[in-house]
Every structure is written in C-alpha cells, then in structure tokens.
Design an enzyme around this catalytic site. Structure first.
Site: not given
Length: 399
Positions: A166, A136, A247
């Site tokens: 992911d 992402h 992230s």
C-alpha cells in the site's frame, strides 16, 4: 514583711519584661503587615496598568513565546511539505447478470468502466518533487492533482506503486520544494508524542492547509489482517486522530522527522470516524519500498515456496504439547520446491519468519509479502521438542 516586698519586686520585674516582649512583637507584626500591604498595593496599583503601545507589544510577545513549544514549532516547520491529493480513477463494474454463465453465453460479459473521484494526503520527501502516498489513494489514478499549501497545483505522475504494501510514489515537476526528512521507525518509543497531518474529508481544499492532530505512539509491531490484497505487517498504532482523507499523510515525531505514513483506522459500530485507533506504515519499510519503486517501478514478488500450511487450533496444540496456538503447521511440502531444499518437513511448526512472529496462516502470508523474489528468509520452527532455524530462498516461479 521583707518576704512580702521581695514578692512584689519579683512580680514587678516579671510584668515589666513581659510588657517589653509584647511591645516588641506587636510593633514587628505591625511593620510586617505594612510591608505586605505595600507589596499588594504595588501589584494592583493603577501605576502598573499597561498604557504604552510598546509595553503592550512586549507583553503580547511574551504570551506568544510562552504558548510555543516543540510541537507547535514542529507543525510550523513541516506543514508546508504536506499536500492534498485529488485523484480520478477508472474502475470496472460487471453487470450482476453477467455472473450467470448462461447469460454471458447469450449476451456476453457486460463490463462497464466508470470514473471515480477520490482524495487523500501526501508527503513531499525530496526537494525535487517526489511525493509519498498510499497505493489505495493514487495507485489506480489516471489523473492526479497535487495541491500545495500555497495553493499551487501540479499534475503528478506515478513513479511506481505497490499494492501489497500500500505504498505509492508520485513525482511532480518542481524544484526547491519543502520536504520532510526521514526518521528511524525502529527507534521510536511507545508513549512518545507524534503529530499526524493530512487532508481529512477534503478539508485541505478549504484553506490549502493540512489538518493537525496530536497523540502518542500506542503500540508497534502490529500485524493486521489484509484488506483488498494489501498486507499490513509491523504497523505503528497511534491515537492521533486519523480520518478519511488522512491516508498517505505523514506521522512525524516531535523533531519533525517522518516516522510513518498514516494509512488506516479501526472503527466501531458502523461508524466511519476516528475512535483513537489508527495505524501507519513504518518509515523504514517505506524507504525500502520506494527505493525499489524508483529503480524498477514495482516490487517483484513472483516467487513460490512449495508449502501448504494450517493454522494451529487447540487440538493440534494439545497433540504436540504446545503452550499456545500461535504458529502454523506444515501439512505438505512439494518435491523440488524451495521448502524442500530448505529442509522443511511435514508436521514442522513455523513460529517465526525473520523477525516476524507468526500467529496464523494469514500472518504468514502477510509476512511473506514483506520480501521479494530472490530473498532468503529465516524460519524458526518447532520439531521433535526442539527449536530449529532453517533458511529458505524465495525462488522465482518458473512456468
């Protein structure tokens, strides 16, 4: 008269002895006080004030050493292997009026493409420039800029990306880079110290250094709900502060080993900030996926099972005399399907798939995304008051 003299003599002797004892303890106490005062005066004496530069350097060095511990040493050792990532992606937007079939008939399907900027974190995992991050973060990037801790910037290419897990693997053209070694996420301990490093809110761009937060492993084996067709199973929970931009960054143990990749957080009350509930993808899963991405560029999950399932509610649990509503009940099995060949039947209750406990239909779907076409999975089922194990091969969909 003789008795009277005897009493006087005895009293005199007693008084003399008492005087001697009193004098002994008096002078001993006085000497002790002098010793204490001498010690105090020595400790606070002006003679002990640091006046020489070399003495001051020694004291500063001692203070510095006393402030260092395994966590600060680990941060110093791994920080140079953390990168900031800036991504330009292309997203498609559909005109709201295009949702109307009549509008599309007369005016066509209006779809617009727009550049979108994003940012995240990454971890250098090899000296030849492989970088780990989230799908992402960079999976849809058309331009990916990686910034090192020395300010150097590289254009990165996507080696492979996997939306379901992911996980995204990048590559830059560089050698002899600092990198973080893999640990073992199966051996971590709940409560052990961990360090999260990354690029929250783009702060990496200010000084080319990762932001560091410290916490503990709060829980393991967390099966979360899917988000945008990304499935988060067996996640590691930590209270180390993770925010937007973290992230893709590393979660390391106190030895500096990569044990997970920071991925998402829970928020409360509409806030987007950290509340101490963050989740990371375990590194053993990461290693398995990136090995596939290096080899094939993507993960093949073009398989089918032939099952239809339903989450168990209280009525179903009561009917089958189940102690809990966890699990799913099979409501249909297609003929000539992998499920039929595995010996699964309608009304079977699926409790586990491999090592994953099944809570509901969403969990089963997420767990199946842990595997790829051709894998064989073990299903623990409940049938006729017995616990059975069945093996099912995830066969490729044949068109």
């Amino acid at each position: 008269m003789s008795k009277f003299k005897s009493v006087i003599l005895t009293s005199s002797v007693t008084l003399l002895v008492a005087s001697v004892v009193f004098a002994y303890f008096y002078f001993q106490g006085k000497n002790g006080n002098q010793d204490i005062e001498t010690y105090d005066n020595t400790f606070t004496s002006p003679d002990t004030v640091i006046t020489h530069p070399e003495d001051r350097d020694d004291v500063n060095q001692e203070i510095t050493v006393s402030r260092q511990n395994i966590l600060t040493k680990t941060v110093s050792r791994v920080s140079s292997a953390v990168v900031g990532i800036n991504v330009t992606a292309i997203r498609e937007y559909r005109d709201p009026f295009s949702m109307d079939p009549l509008f599309r008939y007369f005016f066509g399907d209006r779809v617009y493409k727009q550049q979108v900027k994003g940012l995240g974190s990454g971890t250098i995992i090899s000296p030849d420039g492989y970088i780990l991050t989230n799908d992402h973060v960079a999976g849809n990037g058309v331009e990916i800029i990686v910034t090192m801790t020395d300010g150097t910037q590289y254009n990165a290419e996507i080696v492979g990306t996997d939306q379901s897990s992911d996980i995204c693997l990048l590559k830059i053209n560089a050698d002899n880079l600092p990198y973080i070694k893999f640990g073992d996420s199966d051996s971590i301990l709940i409560g052990e110290w961990v360090i999260a490093l990354g690029n929250p809110f783009g702060l990496f761009d200010i000084n080319d250094k990762p932001t560091v937060t410290v916490g503990v492993i709060s829980a393991t084996g967390m099966n979360l709900n899917s988000v945008n067709n990304r499935y988060y199973t067996n996640m590691i929970q930590t209270d180390a502060a993770i925010n937007g931009g973290n992230s893709g960054g590393p979660l390391v143990n106190s030895l500096g080993e990569l044990i997970a990749m920071n991925t998402l957080i829970y928020t409360a009350g509409g806030s987007s900030g950290n509340i101490g509930v963050g989740f990371a993808i375990p590194v053993n899963k990461v290693r398995r996926i990136i090995d596939i991405l290096k080899r094939a560029g993507s993960v093949d999950r073009n398989f089918w099972t032939g099952l239809q399932i339903q989450t168990i509610d209280q009525n179903i649990a009561d009917y089958f005399n189940l102690r809990t509503t966890r699990g799913v009940i099979i409501t249909s099995v297609q003929k000539n399907s992998p499920a039929e060949r595995a010996g699964l039947l309608v009304r079977d209750i699926v409790l586990e798939v491999d090592r994953y406990r099944i809570n509901n239909d969403a969990t089963l779907i997420s767990v199946l995304h842990e595997f790829q076409t051709g894998d064989t999975v073990k299903l623990k089922i409940f049938r006729d008051n017995q616990i059975l194990t069945k093996k099912m091969k995830l066969e490729r969909i044949v068109k």
